[in-house]
Motif scaffolding. Structure first.
Motif, short mmCIF file in Angstrom:
data_model
loop_
_atom_site.label_atom_id
_atom_site.label_comp_id
_atom_site.label_asym_id
_atom_site.label_seq_id
_atom_site.Cartn_x
_atom_site.Cartn_y
_atom_site.Cartn_z
N GLY A 1 11.97 2.87 3.97
CA GLY A 1 10.88 3.56 3.30
C GLY A 1 9.56 2.83 3.39
N GLU A 2 9.45 1.91 4.34
CA GLU A 2 8.20 1.19 4.56
C GLU A 2 8.11 0.76 6.01
N THR A 3 6.90 0.43 6.44
CA THR A 3 6.72 0.00 7.82
C THR A 3 7.01 -1.49 7.94
N VAL A 4 7.18 -1.96 9.18
CA VAL A 4 7.19 -3.39 9.44
C VAL A 4 5.84 -3.94 8.98
N LEU B 1 2.21 -5.50 8.45
CA LEU B 1 1.03 -5.70 9.27
C LEU B 1 0.41 -7.03 8.87
N ILE B 2 0.24 -7.92 9.82
CA ILE B 2 -0.09 -9.31 9.52
C ILE B 2 -1.31 -9.76 10.33
N LYS B 3 -2.13 -10.56 9.67
CA LYS B 3 -3.33 -11.10 10.31
C LYS B 3 -3.55 -12.52 9.80
N GLU B 4 -3.90 -13.43 10.68
CA GLU B 4 -4.14 -14.81 10.27
C GLU B 4 -5.41 -14.86 9.44
N SER B 5 -5.35 -15.59 8.31
CA SER B 5 -6.49 -15.69 7.42
C SER B 5 -7.27 -16.97 7.71
N GLU B 6 -8.40 -17.11 7.04
CA GLU B 6 -9.23 -18.30 7.22
C GLU B 6 -8.96 -19.35 6.16
N PHE B 7 -7.95 -19.12 5.30
CA PHE B 7 -7.65 -20.04 4.21
C PHE B 7 -6.43 -20.90 4.51
N THR B 8 -6.55 -22.20 4.32
CA THR B 8 -5.45 -23.12 4.58
C THR B 8 -4.26 -22.81 3.67
N ALA B 9 -4.52 -22.50 2.40
CA ALA B 9 -3.45 -22.27 1.43
C ALA B 9 -2.91 -20.84 1.50
N PHE B 10 -3.52 -20.01 2.30
CA PHE B 10 -3.11 -18.61 2.42
C PHE B 10 -3.21 -18.26 3.90
N LYS B 11 -2.24 -18.70 4.68
CA LYS B 11 -2.36 -18.69 6.13
C LYS B 11 -2.44 -17.30 6.73
N TYR B 12 -1.68 -16.35 6.14
CA TYR B 12 -1.64 -15.00 6.71
C TYR B 12 -1.95 -13.95 5.64
N TYR B 13 -2.65 -12.90 6.06
CA TYR B 13 -2.77 -11.69 5.27
C TYR B 13 -1.63 -10.77 5.70
N GLU B 14 -0.91 -10.22 4.74
CA GLU B 14 0.23 -9.34 5.06
C GLU B 14 0.15 -8.06 4.25
N VAL B 15 0.29 -6.93 4.92
CA VAL B 15 0.23 -5.62 4.26
C VAL B 15 1.51 -4.85 4.59
N ASP B 16 2.16 -4.33 3.54
CA ASP B 16 3.32 -3.45 3.70
C ASP B 16 2.90 -2.02 3.37
N LEU B 17 3.09 -1.10 4.30
CA LEU B 17 2.78 0.30 4.06
C LEU B 17 4.04 0.99 3.54
N ASN B 18 4.00 1.42 2.29
CA ASN B 18 5.14 2.10 1.64
C ASN B 18 4.90 3.60 1.61
N PHE C 1 -2.82 4.80 9.30
CA PHE C 1 -3.08 3.50 8.68
C PHE C 1 -2.64 2.34 9.57
N VAL C 2 -1.54 2.50 10.29
CA VAL C 2 -1.13 1.45 11.23
C VAL C 2 -2.23 1.21 12.26
N LEU D 1 0.85 -1.18 0.00
CA LEU D 1 0.00 0.00 0.00
C LEU D 1 0.89 1.23 0.00
N LEU D 2 0.74 2.08 -1.01
CA LEU D 2 1.48 3.35 -1.04
C LEU D 2 0.65 4.41 -0.33
N ILE D 3 1.26 5.10 0.64
CA ILE D 3 0.57 6.14 1.41
C ILE D 3 1.50 7.32 1.59
#
Length: 366
Positions: free
Chosen positions: A174-177, A179-196, A139-140, A129-131
């Motif tokens: 030039g970006e944040t650490v 941001l991660i959240k566990e997903s409900e999908f077996t094949a996609f375990k985590y949602y991850e967002v990088d703030l740029n 956003f954090v 995500l560019l901000i």
């Protein structure tokens, strides 16, 4: 240096050309004598195995190739399709969360590119995500309020970031650490967002280009729910060039062997093939010069054209118009933290396939 895998490397690059009709050339190149384990390793390592499978299937070449080679490519293609479905659900969840958001933002890279590739062949592990820099805390906090935490995925598991990690990432990258959240999908375990909030490895921009990019954003990303914004086509392409240049020419990326992953060049190839008419190239040249990104864009476009044999008067003229006077930087690698500069003396097409590239660098004076 002697390149014993020249034929295999040519096959790999031809399999990347998803917009080209190169059936006859591939028919000549794909022979039993090829080192198929070598080809397979690079297809997997460079995240282009699903593309190769689609290309070979389209031309009905799968029947005549080693079974283990084909089965591995097919497995990669199937896994990529499953991951792509999970990623689309991820984007849809973001579209709910960010719907009617008044602070400017734009999704980058795979979030939009995945819709341009053959279905399921371009996946992403995260969303960029560019901000604007002044909106970092906003956003954090917004993501944390929606169940995200700052940290890293290590060994397949979430590890929380320390305060030091968070500070250093903003100062140096030039970006944040993430941001991660566990997903409900077996094949996609985590949602991850990088703030740029920067366009290169430096956290401090000399001019407010990010704000200009965000002002020109367009809602081009369709999800199961609402659409999401990305950059205008010209700005998006320039961002791809900046991102590729940063990773290809900074020692930290070379050391981790993540500097020249081929899918990054395929992204630029694909964009040129789909949108690179005279009108687009004319606007591109104007914006590159206006923003002052001749150096980075010349590097990315020239090397993409080298890899995939892209030619034509319009693209040649555009490249010529943005060419820096001094091209010594084209084979240089910078090491910002140590204030050192290295160089290599190997042709670029060979350099891309070389293992342990850092071992072939030599320090130069600047």
């Amino acid at each position: 240096m002697n390149n014993q895998y020249e034929k295999e490397q040519t096959v790999i690059l031809e399999l990347c050309k998803i917009c080209d009709d190169n059936k006859e050339k591939l028919a000549e190149l794909i022979v039993p004598e090829l080192d198929y384990p070598y080809i397979l390793g690079h297809l997997m390592f460079n995240r282009i195995a699903p593309l190769a499978y689609v290309k070979l299937k389209e031309y009905d070449f799968l029947k005549g190739i080693n079974r283990e080679f084909v089965n591995t490519l097919k497995s990669s293609y199937i896994a990529s399709g499953i991951a792509a479905n999970g990623f689309m659900s991820f984007l849809s969840s973001l579209s709910y969360m960010l719907d009617n958001e008044t602070k400017p933002f734009a999704l980058l890279k795979g979030s939009y590119l995945s819709s341009l590739y053959p279905k399921g062949t371009r996946t992403s592990n995260d969303v960029d995500l560019l901000i604007n820099k002044e909106d970092i805390s906003y956003f954090v906090d917004k993501f944390k309020a929606n169940g995200y935490e700052q940290g890293f995925i290590r060994g397949g598991e979430f590890v929380a970031a320390t305060r030091k990690d968070i500070i250093e990432s903003c100062l140096n990258n030039g970006e944040t650490v993430p941001l991660i959240k566990e997903s409900e999908f077996t094949a996609f375990k985590y949602y991850e967002v990088d703030l740029n909030f920067s366009l290169d490895y430096k956290a401090k921009q000399e001019s407010d280009i990010v704000a200009v990019f965000l002002k020109n954003r367009k809602n081009l990303i369709n999800t199961y729910n609402h659409s999401l914004p990305t950059l205008s086509h010209v700005d998006f392409f320039i961002y791809l060039c900046l991102h590729l240049y940063k990773e290809a020419t900074v020692y930290d990326w070379v050391k981790r062997e993540r500097d020249l992953t081929l899918y990054k060049f395929v992204d630029i190839y694909l964009f040129l093939k789909k949108f690179g008419n005279e009108e687009f190239l004319g606007k591109l040249k104007e914006k590159i010069v206006e923003y002052g990104f001749e150096k980075e864009c010349f590097y990315a476009i020239t090397n993409t054209c080298r890899l995939f044999n892209i030619s034509g008067k319009a693209i040649t003229d555009m490249i010529s118009n943005i060419s820096p006077a001094d091209l010594c930087y084209m084979n240089r690698i910078i090491y910002p933290s140590e204030k050192k500069v290295f160089a290599y003396d190997i042709p670029f097409n060979e350099w891309c396939f070389l293992n342990n590239r850092k071992d072939y660098l030599h320090e130069v004076e600047v």
